[in-house]
Every structure is written in structure tokens, then in C-alpha cells.
Design an enzyme around this catalytic site. Sequence first.
Site, PDB file in Angstrom:
ATOM      1  N   THR A 118      18.764  -6.572  15.445  1.00  0.00           N
ATOM      2  CA  THR A 118      19.079  -7.951  15.075  1.00  0.00           C
ATOM      3  C   THR A 118      17.806  -8.804  15.013  1.00  0.00           C
ATOM      4  O   THR A 118      17.671  -9.683  14.181  1.00  0.00           O
ATOM      5  CB  THR A 118      20.042  -8.574  16.114  1.00  0.00           C
ATOM      6  OG1 THR A 118      21.169  -7.709  16.267  1.00  0.00           O
ATOM      7  CG2 THR A 118      20.514  -9.945  15.701  1.00  0.00           C
TER       8      THR A 118
ATOM      9  N   LYS B 245       8.358  -8.325  16.811  1.00  0.00           N
ATOM     10  CA  LYS B 245       8.933  -8.618  15.502  1.00  0.00           C
ATOM     11  C   LYS B 245       7.907  -9.333  14.642  1.00  0.00           C
ATOM     12  O   LYS B 245       6.941  -9.918  15.144  1.00  0.00           O
ATOM     13  CB  LYS B 245      10.209  -9.429  15.632  1.00  0.00           C
ATOM     14  CG  LYS B 245      10.015 -10.840  16.090  1.00  0.00           C
ATOM     15  CD  LYS B 245      11.320 -11.608  15.952  1.00  0.00           C
ATOM     16  CE  LYS B 245      11.144 -12.997  16.494  1.00  0.00           C
ATOM     17  NZ  LYS B 245      12.279 -13.852  16.245  1.00  0.00           N
TER      18      LYS B 245
ATOM     19  N   ASP C  18      13.717 -19.364  22.958  1.00  0.00           N
ATOM     20  CA  ASP C  18      14.483 -19.812  21.792  1.00  0.00           C
ATOM     21  C   ASP C  18      15.954 -20.079  22.113  1.00  0.00           C
ATOM     22  O   ASP C  18      16.654 -20.685  21.328  1.00  0.00           O
ATOM     23  CB  ASP C  18      14.337 -18.839  20.602  1.00  0.00           C
ATOM     24  CG  ASP C  18      14.719 -17.419  20.927  1.00  0.00           C
ATOM     25  OD1 ASP C  18      15.137 -17.160  22.075  1.00  0.00           O
ATOM     26  OD2 ASP C  18      14.594 -16.547  20.040  1.00  0.00           O
ATOM     27  N   ARG C  19      16.421 -19.621  23.270  1.00  0.00           N
ATOM     28  CA  ARG C  19      17.828 -19.880  23.623  1.00  0.00           C
ATOM     29  C   ARG C  19      17.931 -21.066  24.578  1.00  0.00           C
ATOM     30  O   ARG C  19      16.957 -21.397  25.270  1.00  0.00           O
ATOM     31  CB  ARG C  19      18.433 -18.667  24.329  1.00  0.00           C
ATOM     32  CG  ARG C  19      18.519 -17.457  23.447  1.00  0.00           C
ATOM     33  CD  ARG C  19      19.249 -16.350  24.152  1.00  0.00           C
ATOM     34  NE  ARG C  19      19.390 -15.224  23.252  1.00  0.00           N
ATOM     35  CZ  ARG C  19      20.328 -14.302  23.351  1.00  0.00           C
ATOM     36  NH1 ARG C  19      21.203 -14.339  24.344  1.00  0.00           N
ATOM     37  NH2 ARG C  19      20.398 -13.314  22.486  1.00  0.00           N
TER      38      ARG C  19
ATOM     39  N   LYS D  66      15.318 -20.332  16.344  1.00  0.00           N
ATOM     40  CA  LYS D  66      16.102 -21.209  17.194  1.00  0.00           C
ATOM     41  C   LYS D  66      15.162 -21.740  18.268  1.00  0.00           C
ATOM     42  O   LYS D  66      14.096 -21.169  18.488  1.00  0.00           O
ATOM     43  CB  LYS D  66      17.308 -20.484  17.782  1.00  0.00           C
ATOM     44  CG  LYS D  66      17.023 -19.193  18.520  1.00  0.00           C
ATOM     45  CD  LYS D  66      18.354 -18.554  18.872  1.00  0.00           C
ATOM     46  CE  LYS D  66      18.183 -17.283  19.672  1.00  0.00           C
ATOM     47  NZ  LYS D  66      18.051 -16.100  18.819  1.00  0.00           N
TER      48      LYS D  66
ATOM     49  N   ARG E 142      30.676  -6.387  21.749  1.00  0.00           N
ATOM     50  CA  ARG E 142      30.952  -7.796  21.994  1.00  0.00           C
ATOM     51  C   ARG E 142      32.310  -8.134  21.386  1.00  0.00           C
ATOM     52  O   ARG E 142      32.588  -7.778  20.235  1.00  0.00           O
ATOM     53  CB  ARG E 142      29.898  -8.685  21.341  1.00  0.00           C
ATOM     54  CG  ARG E 142      28.465  -8.408  21.793  1.00  0.00           C
ATOM     55  CD  ARG E 142      27.607  -9.641  21.543  1.00  0.00           C
ATOM     56  NE  ARG E 142      26.183  -9.380  21.584  1.00  0.00           N
ATOM     57  CZ  ARG E 142      25.470  -9.216  22.691  1.00  0.00           C
ATOM     58  NH1 ARG E 142      26.045  -9.222  23.862  1.00  0.00           N
ATOM     59  NH2 ARG E 142      24.166  -9.019  22.627  1.00  0.00           N
TER      60      ARG E 142
ATOM     61  N   ASP F 126      15.559 -19.037  27.773  1.00  0.00           N
ATOM     62  CA  ASP F 126      15.477 -17.582  27.971  1.00  0.00           C
ATOM     63  C   ASP F 126      14.038 -17.076  28.001  1.00  0.00           C
ATOM     64  O   ASP F 126      13.090 -17.868  28.020  1.00  0.00           O
ATOM     65  CB  ASP F 126      16.276 -16.859  26.888  1.00  0.00           C
ATOM     66  CG  ASP F 126      15.597 -16.965  25.532  1.00  0.00           C
ATOM     67  OD1 ASP F 126      14.887 -17.971  25.315  1.00  0.00           O
ATOM     68  OD2 ASP F 126      15.761 -16.060  24.704  1.00  0.00           O
TER      69      ASP F 126
ATOM     70  N   THR G  26      25.406 -12.503  12.268  1.00  0.00           N
ATOM     71  CA  THR G  26      24.608 -12.707  13.478  1.00  0.00           C
ATOM     72  C   THR G  26      23.161 -12.340  13.184  1.00  0.00           C
ATOM     73  O   THR G  26      22.891 -11.293  12.598  1.00  0.00           O
ATOM     74  CB  THR G  26      25.150 -11.808  14.602  1.00  0.00           C
ATOM     75  OG1 THR G  26      26.450 -12.270  14.935  1.00  0.00           O
ATOM     76  CG2 THR G  26      24.254 -11.859  15.825  1.00  0.00           C
TER      77      THR G  26
ATOM     78  N   ASP H  94      11.911 -15.852  25.849  1.00  0.00           N
ATOM     79  CA  ASP H  94      10.931 -16.300  24.854  1.00  0.00           C
ATOM     80  C   ASP H  94      11.150 -17.732  24.377  1.00  0.00           C
ATOM     81  O   ASP H  94      10.518 -18.175  23.416  1.00  0.00           O
ATOM     82  CB  ASP H  94      10.891 -15.345  23.662  1.00  0.00           C
ATOM     83  CG  ASP H  94      12.220 -15.276  22.924  1.00  0.00           C
ATOM     84  OD1 ASP H  94      13.260 -15.479  23.563  1.00  0.00           O
ATOM     85  OD2 ASP H  94      12.210 -15.029  21.705  1.00  0.00           O
TER      86      ASP H  94
ATOM     87  N   GLU I 218      26.717 -18.663  18.768  1.00  0.00           N
ATOM     88  CA  GLU I 218      27.373 -18.578  20.058  1.00  0.00           C
ATOM     89  C   GLU I 218      26.462 -17.979  21.126  1.00  0.00           C
ATOM     90  O   GLU I 218      26.685 -18.185  22.310  1.00  0.00           O
ATOM     91  CB  GLU I 218      28.671 -17.764  19.955  1.00  0.00           C
ATOM     92  CG  GLU I 218      28.558 -16.370  19.312  1.00  0.00           C
ATOM     93  CD  GLU I 218      27.752 -15.364  20.056  1.00  0.00           C
ATOM     94  OE1 GLU I 218      27.857 -15.326  21.290  1.00  0.00           O
ATOM     95  OE2 GLU I 218      26.997 -14.601  19.414  1.00  0.00           O
TER      96      GLU I 218
ATOM     97  N   SER J 221      13.131 -11.076  24.204  1.00  0.00           N
ATOM     98  CA  SER J 221      13.995 -12.239  24.402  1.00  0.00           C
ATOM     99  C   SER J 221      14.568 -12.330  25.815  1.00  0.00           C
ATOM    100  O   SER J 221      13.840 -12.389  26.786  1.00  0.00           O
ATOM    101  CB  SER J 221      15.095 -12.209  23.349  1.00  0.00           C
ATOM    102  OG  SER J 221      15.854 -13.357  23.428  1.00  0.00           O
ATOM    103  N   HIS J 222      15.894 -12.272  25.894  1.00  0.00           N
ATOM    104  CA  HIS J 222      16.599 -12.460  27.164  1.00  0.00           C
ATOM    105  C   HIS J 222      16.697 -11.164  27.961  1.00  0.00           C
ATOM    106  O   HIS J 222      17.250 -11.157  29.051  1.00  0.00           O
ATOM    107  CB  HIS J 222      17.999 -12.970  26.868  1.00  0.00           C
ATOM    108  CG  HIS J 222      18.706 -12.067  25.896  1.00  0.00           C
ATOM    109  ND1 HIS J 222      18.322 -11.990  24.583  1.00  0.00           N
ATOM    110  CD2 HIS J 222      19.697 -11.176  26.057  1.00  0.00           C
ATOM    111  CE1 HIS J 222      19.071 -11.093  23.964  1.00  0.00           C
ATOM    112  NE2 HIS J 222      19.910 -10.576  24.831  1.00  0.00           N
TER     113      HIS J 222
HETATM  114  C1  G16 Z   1      18.845 -12.443  18.704  1.00  0.00           C
HETATM  115  C2  G16 Z   1      19.048 -13.031  17.343  1.00  0.00           C
HETATM  116  C3  G16 Z   1      20.270 -13.898  17.328  1.00  0.00           C
HETATM  117  C4  G16 Z   1      21.465 -13.137  17.825  1.00  0.00           C
HETATM  118  C5  G16 Z   1      21.175 -12.557  19.189  1.00  0.00           C
HETATM  119  C6  G16 Z   1      22.274 -11.642  19.689  1.00  0.00           C
HETATM  120  O1  G16 Z   1      18.546 -13.455  19.607  1.00  0.00           O
HETATM  121  O2  G16 Z   1      17.940 -13.796  16.934  1.00  0.00           O
HETATM  122  O3  G16 Z   1      20.463 -14.332  16.026  1.00  0.00           O
HETATM  123  O4  G16 Z   1      22.585 -13.957  17.893  1.00  0.00           O
HETATM  124  O5  G16 Z   1      20.010 -11.785  19.131  1.00  0.00           O
HETATM  125  O6  G16 Z   1      22.355 -10.564  18.820  1.00  0.00           O
HETATM  126  P1  G16 Z   1      23.268  -9.318  19.170  1.00  0.00           P
HETATM  127  O7  G16 Z   1      24.661  -9.865  19.305  1.00  0.00           O
HETATM  128  O8  G16 Z   1      23.086  -8.412  17.982  1.00  0.00           O
HETATM  129  O9  G16 Z   1      22.786  -8.741  20.472  1.00  0.00           O
HETATM  130  P2  G16 Z   1      17.375 -13.296  20.669  1.00  0.00           P
HETATM  131  O10 G16 Z   1      17.405 -14.564  21.449  1.00  0.00           O
HETATM  132  O11 G16 Z   1      17.740 -12.074  21.463  1.00  0.00           O
HETATM  133  O12 G16 Z   1      16.152 -13.093  19.847  1.00  0.00           O
END
Ligand code: G16
Length: 544
Positions: free
Chosen positions: A18, A126, A282-283, A377, A497, A278, A345, A280, A365, A113-114
Site C-alpha cells: 500500500t 518508498k 502522517d497519521r 497525509k 480488515r 504515528d 485505500t 512517521d 479511516e 509508518s506505524h
Molecule cells: C498507509 C497508506 C494509507 C493506508 C494505510 C493502511 O498508511 O498510506 O493510505 O490507509 O497504509 O493500509 P492497509 O489497510 O493496506 O494496511 P501509512 O500511515 O502506513 O503509510
Amino acid sequence: MTTTITKTTPYDDQKPGTSGLRKKVKVFQQPKYLENFVQSIFDSLEDFQGQTLVIGGDGRYFNRKAIQIIIKMAAANGFGELIIGQGGLLSTPAASNIIRKYNAFGGIVLSASHNPGGPEEDFGIKYNVGNGGPAPEKLTDKLYENTKTITGYKKSRFGDIDLDVIGEVEKGGVKIRIIDSVADYAELMAKIFDFELLKQSIHNGFITLRFDAMHAITGPYAKHILEDTLGAAQGSVFNAVPLEDFGGGHPDPNMAHAHELCEIMFGADAPTFGAASDGDGDRNMVMGANIFVTPSDSLAIMAANAKLIPAYAKGISGVARSMPTSQAVDRVADKLSLPCYETPTGWKFFGNLRDADKITICGEESFGSGSNHVREKDGLWAVLFWLNLIARKRESVADIVHEHWQKYGRDIYCRHDYEAVDSDIANGIVEHLRSQLNSLPGKSWGNYEVKFADEFSYTDPVDGSVSSNQGIRVGFVNGSRIVFRLSGTGTVGATLRIYLERYERDVSKHDQDAQVALAELITIAEQLCEVKKRTGRTEPDVIT
Ligand code: G16
């Protein structure tokens, strides 16, 4: 400058998910693993000779080492200038801003990320394109093809660069600039929001706040902006020092992982506003005294009130949400006669819409929201948006949310995650769901009659590209929805999910607990996907 070409052979697991490539650190530490991926990125780009590349990450374990490798590879591949955050640190939205502000060709962002960090945990990488946003699918597809055929990578030979000292060095014709990680971003935020009003509201005690940086990247950004600039009490930002392992925590801003903040916000003497971000940056998670705001509601409320924020005072062009995000923002768009887009997503899907000015505000979400100020984000942006809103409306978070529900109705919403499911079982669940799609319309469970069931496919209205298999949707006649999809960001097995949503117009029922209000849908979801039956689990690992 000496440049070497080292022979290599492909790894077969470098398909970006993603949001880039996320794996265990141990996977990235395999010989030539990172080099293969980075060279595959460069081989998928055109006409970048002499151009600028931005590099930064969330500071997790392996960040510094990876940056030194990328610097030497970027030099050997012909970039003319590298801009790097001090200490190798850049939050994801800050990196997006720097790419845009300095007209860079693109950027490499290092983050999972998280996901947790540390030698046994996760790392990620990325590529972001010149608009500051994540590479679109056509580029990540090309990149993935390159990872399957790579035979060699280029690297320059020079010593490690000191990442901690701001300044400029030149190595073999490449300019390497180490810049302050926070300054450009802070300057951008001051242009969007009413900092004078915020200073007053904090100074006179109308706003009190706590921000949990979760030992991750937003610590320095939040301290600088919320405490040093806007005058929040020292210590308002806590867990503020970025650590390589996030202090052993899981830097995911939700009620399951940001316990410390939740205790404060649901405790006695809670401040007016609470938030977390989070790994990085962005959340975001938004809370008020004794209230948690779902990301879907937060998006809808921001869209409904955008005119109160200086940067959006003249109006917004449109809104967008990812498919599994609740339909709350659609109701706002409808009332304000704004275009509203439903995308798969993945933040990358908002990029074209924003470049074409079809939307100004968008969100997901998964605790992400943002605007056209960058192409990622942006956690702290959302925090400042809410603070500005509270200061302008002079209302509590709870009042703002309840007023919104009163006007638009409430989309009661939650997500159930089943993590680290055996991949074969998870694929079996998806197949099982697919096999029912044709027979579901018209089927009923009590008040829930299926209106449609499909697999979401998206055609980008700007470039016409089609993204299929983006999750299974079951929509009911009463407006409720269940969505099923496999996460594209996990690193162990598969994460299923399940997104559940029900619309409630009756104000007297707005204060219900979501799990109770969604109980019937939760039961229907199990009957449809059989996750408990097939995995032997009794409950989801995480509920958000
Ligand atoms: C990334 C993407 C988001 C996505 C999220 C969850 O966020 O940038 O657009 O909603 O993953 O994705 P998944 O449901 O495929 O795990 P982040 O904050 O992890 O970079």
C-alpha cells in the site's frame, strides 16, 4: 569520484505494498537487499541526471545506515543534489513539503509508518515523485518489474556523510545539503492556520492540550510548533524524543496503542484537546475531554468547517475518502454541493485528484487526513486544524462532534483487524467472499437487506488508470456497509480488515457505543467471511 557497479541477483519479495516496501529489518539487512530495491527505483525513473533528491526517514533502527547507502547510490546514479533532514530525520509530510518547496525531482522516505521499530521489527522505504506524493501505481509496477530482473547496482565510493551537522558538502560533483528537519514545515503550517488566534487561546487558557508523539518523528515538530511557537506548557508534548525502537511501543495513534493519551483524555481534569501521531508523522488521532473522534468523523467535520481556517476560507474544491472510510464526508459534500470521490485505500490515489484541483481535503479511516498543502497525509496539520477550529468556534471537541451529528446524522463506524493470519487462510476467506458476491443482493438478516455486493474497482478520473481488486463491499438497503480487505502494509502473514458502518439519524441514539450499535453487522460479517471459524480466533486483535 569512483563509481563501482556491483553484480547482484534479484530477490523475489520486493513488490511494494500500500505504501512502499515494508519488511522486517532482518530482511533489509540481507546482502544487497536494500541496494537492489534502491537501484530498481532509480532504474524506473527518467531524466533525473543533475536533479535534486530529498532523503529522510522516521529515525527508526536502520535509518542512518540505509541513508548512507542511498546517498552513495544516488550520487553514482547521477543526481546533482541531495537534500537530507538533519540526523536523517524527516517526517513524511515534511519530506513531501521539501520535495515541493525545493522543486526536487523526487524523494526517498524511509519508514514503516506505524509498525514497531528496532532490530527485530520493521523497516520500510518508498519513493515519492516530484509533486511530493507517493509514486503512482504505474511507477511502482515498473519498479517491481526491475526488482525481478536486476543484475547490478551503482555506488560511489566516499566516506560516510555527517548527518548531524547542518550545512553543505560536495562529494565528487554532488552537492549534499543537511537541512533543519522542522523549519520549512513549521513555516508552512504558520501560513495555513491562524497562529495568532491559537497563541491567544492557549495563553488565556481556553485551550489546554496534550500531544503524544509516541517516541516517534513528530516529537521535534510538535515541540517546536505547539510549545515553542504557540506557547503550550512545556511537557504538553510527551514521548517527544524520537527513539530507534519507539521506546518498545507500537507507534500507531489509536485507542489500542496510545494508552497514555487515552488515560489522560478519559481521566479527571482532562485537557480540552488531545492528539497523537504515528511513527512517521502522517497519521493522527484526535480526542477531546472524554471523547474520541473517529478519523471518518474527523474528515467530515474538517470538510464541513474548512471555511473557518484561513487557508481554506475561500472554499474548497472537493473532498475524497478511501473506499472503506465511512460515508460521513459524503453527507457534507452533498449538503455543500461539493464533488466527492471514493478512492482505493492508499494515499497515492489522492495525488492526481489534488494535482488537478478536483479536491482540497481528503482522508482515510486509517487515521490519515490532509489537504493540498502537501501530497501526503499530515498528522500535525490535522491537529492544528482541530485546534484552529476549537479556537474559532469556541466550543469543546465533544460539542463540535455532537453538533455535527445533529446536523448530518452519525455514521457509527469501527474496524476489526485480524492480524498475522496464515496467508492461505486469508486468501481462502477472500475467495469465499468472492464466491458469494452474485448471490448476496436481496438476501436479508433482520433489518439488513443486501442492496449490492461487489469488488471495488477504481478508474482514476484524471489519467484513466484502473485499479481493480481493491476490497469487497457489501452494501445494505438501509445505508449500512461491511467492507473486507487484506492490508497491504503488514509484514507477517496477512491482516484481514473488516470495516463496519451504520447510519443513525436519531439524535437520542447518537451516544451509543459503536460495538453495541454495530453488533448485528458484526454477526453478519462473520457469517459472510467466517474469519473466526477458519482461524479459530475468538475476537479481533485490534479494534479501531
Ligand atoms: C498507509 C497508506 C494509507 C493506508 C494505510 C493502511 O498508511 O498510506 O493510505 O490507509 O497504509 O493500509 P492497509 O489497510 O493496506 O494496511 P501509512 O500511515 O502506513 O503509510
